[in-house]
Motif scaffolding. Structure first.
Motif, short mmCIF file in Angstrom:
data_model
loop_
_atom_site.label_atom_id
_atom_site.label_comp_id
_atom_site.label_asym_id
_atom_site.label_seq_id
_atom_site.Cartn_x
_atom_site.Cartn_y
_atom_site.Cartn_z
N LEU A 204 0.83 -1.24 0.17
CA LEU A 204 0.00 -0.03 0.26
C LEU A 204 0.75 1.12 -0.15
O LEU A 204 1.87 1.29 0.85
N THR A 205 0.61 2.16 -0.93
CA THR A 205 1.35 3.45 -1.07
C THR A 205 0.40 4.39 -0.92
O THR A 205 -0.68 4.31 -1.32
N ALA A 227 -3.50 -0.34 5.66
CA ALA A 227 -2.23 -1.36 5.24
C ALA A 227 -2.24 -2.39 5.90
O ALA A 227 -2.28 -3.76 5.62
N HIS A 228 -2.33 -2.43 7.26
CA HIS A 228 -2.65 -3.79 8.20
C HIS A 228 -4.01 -4.25 7.90
O HIS A 228 -3.93 -5.56 7.76
N ALA A 229 -5.08 -3.49 7.91
CA ALA A 229 -6.28 -4.39 7.44
C ALA A 229 -6.26 -5.13 6.06
O ALA A 229 -6.76 -6.27 6.20
N MET A 230 -5.54 -4.73 4.90
CA MET A 230 -5.33 -5.36 4.03
C MET A 230 -4.23 -6.46 4.04
O MET A 230 -4.32 -7.19 2.92
N ARG A 232 -0.96 -5.83 3.94
CA ARG A 232 -0.20 -5.25 2.89
C ARG A 232 1.02 -4.53 3.61
O ARG A 232 1.00 -3.95 4.87
N THR A 233 2.15 -4.40 2.93
CA THR A 233 3.34 -3.57 3.43
C THR A 233 3.24 -2.12 3.21
O THR A 233 2.86 -1.87 2.22
N LEU A 234 3.25 -1.57 4.07
CA LEU A 234 3.28 -0.08 4.04
C LEU A 234 4.24 0.54 3.69
O LEU A 234 5.42 0.46 4.21
N VAL A 235 4.25 1.33 2.33
CA VAL A 235 5.34 1.83 1.83
C VAL A 235 5.37 3.57 2.14
O VAL A 235 4.45 4.05 1.92
N HIS A 401 -2.62 2.26 -4.30
CA HIS A 401 -2.31 3.65 -4.20
C HIS A 401 -3.19 4.43 -4.03
O HIS A 401 -4.32 4.62 -4.65
N PHE A 402 -2.97 5.36 -3.01
CA PHE A 402 -4.09 6.29 -2.58
C PHE A 402 -3.30 7.72 -2.90
O PHE A 402 -2.36 8.16 -2.21
#
Length: 632
Positions: A204-205, A227-230, A232-235, A401-402
């Motif tokens: 997740l970016t 990011a945690h909910a998904m 995913r690694t937070l960038v 990406h957001f």
């Protein structure tokens, strides 16, 4: 609020220069023969030159070593690069060591056999004692054998930052709790090999908000929770200059590691991964492992226009916090998605005979935190009609990406946007932010020093506080003159008492009407306690100090005032002070008149979301810890 008044800490010492090297002796006689004196003089000169060089090198190494490991101001990247270079201890090794500590904690708390009395042990794990008490307990629990426990749990100010005393700082400033079991929770969407560098790793970016610091903080909190909910690694976005944070000439480009302990969070939480943008681009972008989402062809990062590249390779969910809530199913698979869709349909169609939910339905009547999905969704929706589900298409995207652009801008509170089908996951996310996304120790300790000084100035040990936003604030209706501000707040403030004013107004004479009734102080009055503190931290210090006021008056629509109230809510709930049962507090607003007592009654999330903080973020969020234990 605490009324402690421990003895003042010793004044911090100043760095002193080493004694100068003795001057070289002059020749005793100008008539001395060169053949007898020159060789001796040359040897002496060489000796002192070598000695001076070695002292310089050793001093340089010592200063840099100390800076990297004792200054929280250093970015996450610098700390990790130095650690891995000199100690060969990677993030994965640190996390593995922490996992073993957690396993020992689980054995201690009887979590191996789920039939044990977990509720009692879970309460014991909610460690709210003093710093010294917790250290003693952790020694017994086997968590402190390596010299450290939960890095984010305590607040140690004396040794590193010159005060105040650790126990005072923690009692005064700590609104967070240490819940070891929370560190073990993982998202149902985290793949078996979803760790950093694993085959199932997804990312997740996001782009930082373009507004002021507290808007930036809100967007970061939301991205981190998602990011945690998904799974995913937070960038983290690259280091950059943030709006209005340019006060310090020595450092005015930041990343989030300059404000929060993100490195410690990643190590302590098995289900949370975070990396820098450089690492992401090196591993994924420059190697051609990411595809252009429009063409499906490999997209190689060229080394410039980072956010343009992320928009090219990342899937934008097109979620607008003002129009929908981001709904996360309770598990992987279509059944959990259909469950959310059906519940939403029933609410909007009035299938059970009830009308569309309105905010007024929940004023003073909060929905229980463990209520069924439908009831919690009704309150969460209120003024919004849609749900944006984390569906299978999004779950399969390599990069989410957001962008910080219109209609997808994350100008929202995470708890007002992210909805979990599982109520325990919802409360976990709120505890996660409360217990880990607090400012770094350098900021917390500096605030504690000022709070202690302000309390000592007061005859009662307490003070009132205001936040008066002026400067470039876009909501001009809030720009009242000082006499009007005094008129609107005087009935709640203690006449003749100490009044701390957090403000961006440069002309302090503006507040003269207040000086006629109160002992007025500003952050500027305590500059001697802030030696070495980056000037860009002053707004955060104002927040923390204002949050400790007996009564607080804030500026409506200001996200700085809003965060002051959230921290007050956390503290009240933790210490079970007046208002903890219904989420209320002694906080008020100057303007508009009908908003003055907004914090004296429970209100559900309402648009525009950013205008204030809401008690659902702190009310009863420690419920369900026992159930979380049982799931692990």
């Amino acid at each position: 609020m605490p009324n402690s008044n421990p003895s003042s800490p010793p004044s911090s010492g100043s760095l002193t220069s080493p004694a100068p090297i003795s001057k070289r002796r002059r020749n005793e006689s100008s008539s001395s023969s060169p053949s007898s004196s020159f060789p001796s003089s040359t040897k002496t000169n060489k000796f002192f030159l070598i000695f001076a060089f070695l002292c310089t090198v050793i001093g340089f190494i010592n200063i840099n070593f100390h800076h990297l490991f004792h200054d929280e101001h250093v970015s996450v990247t610098s700390k990790r690069e130095f650690s891995e270079l000199h100690f060969q201890k990677s993030r994965e090794e640190q996390r593995e060591n922490y996992r073993k500590k957690m396993e020992r904690a689980k054995e201690k708390y009887g979590l191996v056999n789920k039939g044990d009395n977990i509720a009692l042990e879970a309460k014991n794990s909610l460690n709210t004692g003093s710093a010294s008490e917790r250290n003693n307990n952790n020694e017994k629990n086997g968590l402190n054998k390596s010299g450290s426990d939960h890095k984010l749990a305590g607040l140690k100010c004396m040794e590193k930052y010159g005060g105040p005393e650790d126990d005072y700082a923690e009692k005064e400033m700590s609104f967070w709790s240490d819940i070891p079991s929370d560190a073990m929770y993982k998202s149902p969407f985290l793949g078996e090999k979803g760790y950093v560098g694993g085959e199932d790793e997804k990312f997740l970016t996001f782009e930082p908000d373009h507004g002021g610091w507290n808007n930036i903080r809100m967007a970061m909190e939301t991205a981190l929770v998602m990011a945690h909910a998904m799974g995913r690694t937070l960038v983290l976005p690259p280091e950059q200059r943030f709006y209005l944070l340019g006060k310090d000439k020595e450092k005015n480009h930041f990343d989030f590691g300059d404000f929060f302990h993100l490195d410690s969070i990643a190590i302590e939480h098995e289900g949370f991964n975070v990396i820098t943008m450089d690492e992401f681009l090196d591993r994924m972008g420059k190697s051609g492992k990411l595809n252009d989402i429009r063409t499906g062809k490999p997209a190689i990062y060229s080394g410039s226009k980072t956010f343009d590249y992320l928009r090219k390779v990342g899937t934008n969910p097109q979620w607008d916090p003002m129009k929908c809530i981001a709904a996360f199913p309770s598990s992987v698979g279509s059944a959990a998605i259909h469950e959310l869709e059906e519940i939403h349909h029933n609410i909007m169609s009035g299938k059970d005979g009830r009308p569309h939910p309105r905010c007024e339905d929940f004023e003073g009547k909060p929905t229980p935190v463990d209520a069924p999905i439908e009831e919690r969704m009704r309150e969460m929706l209120a003024e919004r009609d849609d749900i944006c589900i984390y569906d299978e298409t999004l779950q399969n995207a390599k990069v989410i990406h957001f962008p910080a652009q219109k209609e997808t801008r994350l100008l929202t509170h995470f708890y007002a946007f992210v909805f979990f089908a599982d109520w325990k996951a919802d409360l976990w996310s709120k505890r996660f932010v409360r217990d880990h996304l607090r400012y770094i120790d350098e900021i917390m300790c500096a605030a504690a020093r000022v709070v202690q000084a302000v309390r000592r100035r007061s005859k009662t040990g307490s003070y009132d506080s205001l936040h008066v936003r002026r400067g470039d604030f876009q909501y001009k209706k809030t720009r009242l003159d000082a006499n009007k501000l005094l008129e609107k707040s005087r009935d709640k403030l203690e006449e003749g008492g100490v009044l701390y004013i957090a403000t961006d107004e440069h002309d302090k004479n503006f507040f003269q009407p207040f000086r006629e009734h109160y002992d007025v102080v500003f952050l500027d009055d305590y500059k001697e306690l802030l030696t070495g503190i980056n000037g860009n931290y002053y707004g955060m210090l104002d927040q923390l100090i204002a949050s400790k006021g007996r009564v607080f008056f804030g500026t409506w629509w200001s996200t700085l005032s809003g965060y002051v109230n959230r921290m007050r809510g956390y503290y009240i709930a933790k210490h079970k002070l007046e208002g903890y049962e219904d989420g209320t507090m002694e906080s008020y607003y100057f303007f508009p008149d009908e908003r003055k007592e907004q914090m004296k009654k429970y209100y559900p999330v309402k648009k525009p979301i950013y205008m204030r903080e809401f008690p659902t973020s702190w009310l009863d969020i420690d419920k369900g810890i026992e159930e979380m234990h049982q799931q692990q």
